[in-house]
Enzyme design. Sequence first.
Site, short mmCIF file in Angstrom:
data_model
loop_
_atom_site.label_atom_id
_atom_site.label_comp_id
_atom_site.label_asym_id
_atom_site.label_seq_id
_atom_site.Cartn_x
_atom_site.Cartn_y
_atom_site.Cartn_z
N LYS A 1 2.05 -3.23 8.85
CA LYS A 1 3.13 -2.25 8.77
C LYS A 1 4.42 -2.92 9.22
CE LYS A 1 4.06 2.49 10.40
NZ LYS A 1 3.49 3.58 11.24
N LEU B 1 0.82 -1.21 0.00
CA LEU B 1 0.00 0.00 0.00
C LEU B 1 0.85 1.26 0.00
CD1 LEU B 1 -2.71 -1.07 2.62
CD2 LEU B 1 -2.94 -1.02 0.13
N GLY B 2 2.06 1.16 0.53
CA GLY B 2 2.94 2.33 0.58
C GLY B 2 4.30 1.95 1.13
N VAL C 1 4.01 -0.76 4.15
CA VAL C 1 2.69 -1.13 4.62
C VAL C 1 2.03 -1.98 3.53
CG1 VAL C 1 0.42 -0.33 5.38
CG2 VAL C 1 2.47 0.97 6.00
N ASP D 1 1.57 13.65 17.43
CA ASP D 1 1.82 13.91 16.01
C ASP D 1 0.50 13.95 15.25
OD1 ASP D 1 3.37 14.51 13.81
OD2 ASP D 1 3.85 12.42 13.34
#
Length: 605
Positions: free
Chosen positions: A38, A15-16, A23, A135
């Site tokens: 992840k 996914l990334g 991920v 964050d």
Amino acid sequence: MEGGRLGKYEIRKALGKGAAGTVYEAWDPAIARHVAIKTVKLPDASDEEAQEQLERFRREAQAAGRLTHPNIVGVFDYGETDEIAYIVMEYIDGESLKAVLDRRDTFHIADVVRVMDELLAGLGYSHERGVVHRDIKPANLMLTKQGQVKIADFGIARIESSGLTQVGTIMGTPAYMSPEQFTGLAVDARTDLYSAGVVLFQLLTGERPFEGSMTAIMQKALNTAPSRPSDLAVTAPVAFDAVVSRAMAKRPEDRYADAKSFAAALHEALAPPPPPAFDSDATMLQAQPAAPTPTAARVDPVVAPKKKGSALLPVIAGAAIFLALAGGAWLLFGGSPGHSPEIAQSAAPAIPSTPVQPPAPQLAAPTVTPPAVVAPAATVDRRALVAAIAGLPCALLNGNLPEEGSWLSLNGVIADGTPRAALDHALAENAQGMRPEGVVQGFPTNPDYCRMLDILAPLGPRFGDATLPISVRALDGRTRLLTDEAIKLRVRMAGFAGEMRIDYLSIDGSVYHVHPADGASPRIYSPGQEITPGPANADGKIGEVGEPYGYDMIMATASSLPLFAKPRPASEPTASYLKDLETAVDGLHKRGGRVDAAAMILLTG
């Protein structure tokens, strides 16, 4: 790794990818669900920086793993192989808020409040359990396809009673960091509220309050007040300026004490101002007021803290009503904390006035007659309004439209997005000057819920009919419930005799048939009869709130003839039930039977 396995998980696709890891979309065959995994590479023992990254990764699993909330990405598992460490998380079919903002998509003020409501609900839950995210930014806020907000990435979270982070360490994303983060001071929940204030500023204006290099942003965050959103965007209400200012106060003690206070301030800012008071003692010159221009009835609701909802036996999956004009549910015409409806009205036109100059001593003061305040006349196309509301998709609405008067009642449920916008347009076009009363609950679009509504809505009494509709409501008026709280209902039969069914549609894709319960045969109810479903002496209790949390829908259906020849199982997949329901409703209609339905949205967690 694509096409391979990681432990018991089947890896589908990446996914990334980032500098620290990747991920993946994966499949958990044990419980047949999509998950996101992840991963990070395990570092050499001598690489201190990489070891710190791994420690943050473990911290993310520890922080998010203790949080189960509909507005927080769930963490299911953590593991390590010889080469990588991995976290198994809830799979979000959607995109980040950053992606939406990067496209320069604009947000209706109702959607701004809904997004902030859900963000603050997740933060409030996290803070109550001793976890400070540190964050908060659009990139870490995921939006499902139904529009639900999910807080992600607790990689630099501070956990109370944990020594994983220390004072003096600067962590975060500069544009969203609080002053105390820049100076390395201790942080608490109020640092997340500062960052949420920055997100609110960006939702209102499309811009971040401070831009530039890290040093420039730090100097501005420490020494410069942010611009007022209303100065940058004509669509930003002036009342929201004070909310942003307090949320982004330099000193933590000057900010909102907690997420709940922040959310309450948003809703106060959303409420329309009261009309100006008329001072009968003021001396005024008579003036001819300008002819008022008819205005559309206000459809942005007055949002008040809402009450909570229900659950099922023994424990039904989460529930939902994002009462919202803001979450997680949309409330068209807000209800007050005491449950009496409040009507959102536009302010009365101002009375022109000019101070009278002191007259000469020998002259008598003029007699002053203040001009009357003329309210805008209601302009209603009844036929067009009834037709427009009857044709709305993913909605179940009823109400009354008197032949005379300047008000209309409207109650029920409708999906956020296109259906809600269509309702807004129908009211603005066909009911100018009308005062709306009632409560319309909104919810993030859900295919199963929409199909249920689209099956039943065309067959019941339409908006504008005088027929007594079936109704379903929480016994104590609460439409949001927490874990283990009882779900209690009261249902009123429609204006005809017949059977009644109560179904609980869970966000997990299951439907629970709570009435008749346990395969009991349906009974016949008289017109308008009130019942409290559930076991005897249960006072309307049909269950208790449990996982999964989120937006659930309760549907009460009345039919003059039996819908099904045989009792349904206690629970079944919603999709298969809706297929049978559509067939049953079609058959009943052909036999000349009558059907009416009412829905309620419930938010749990």
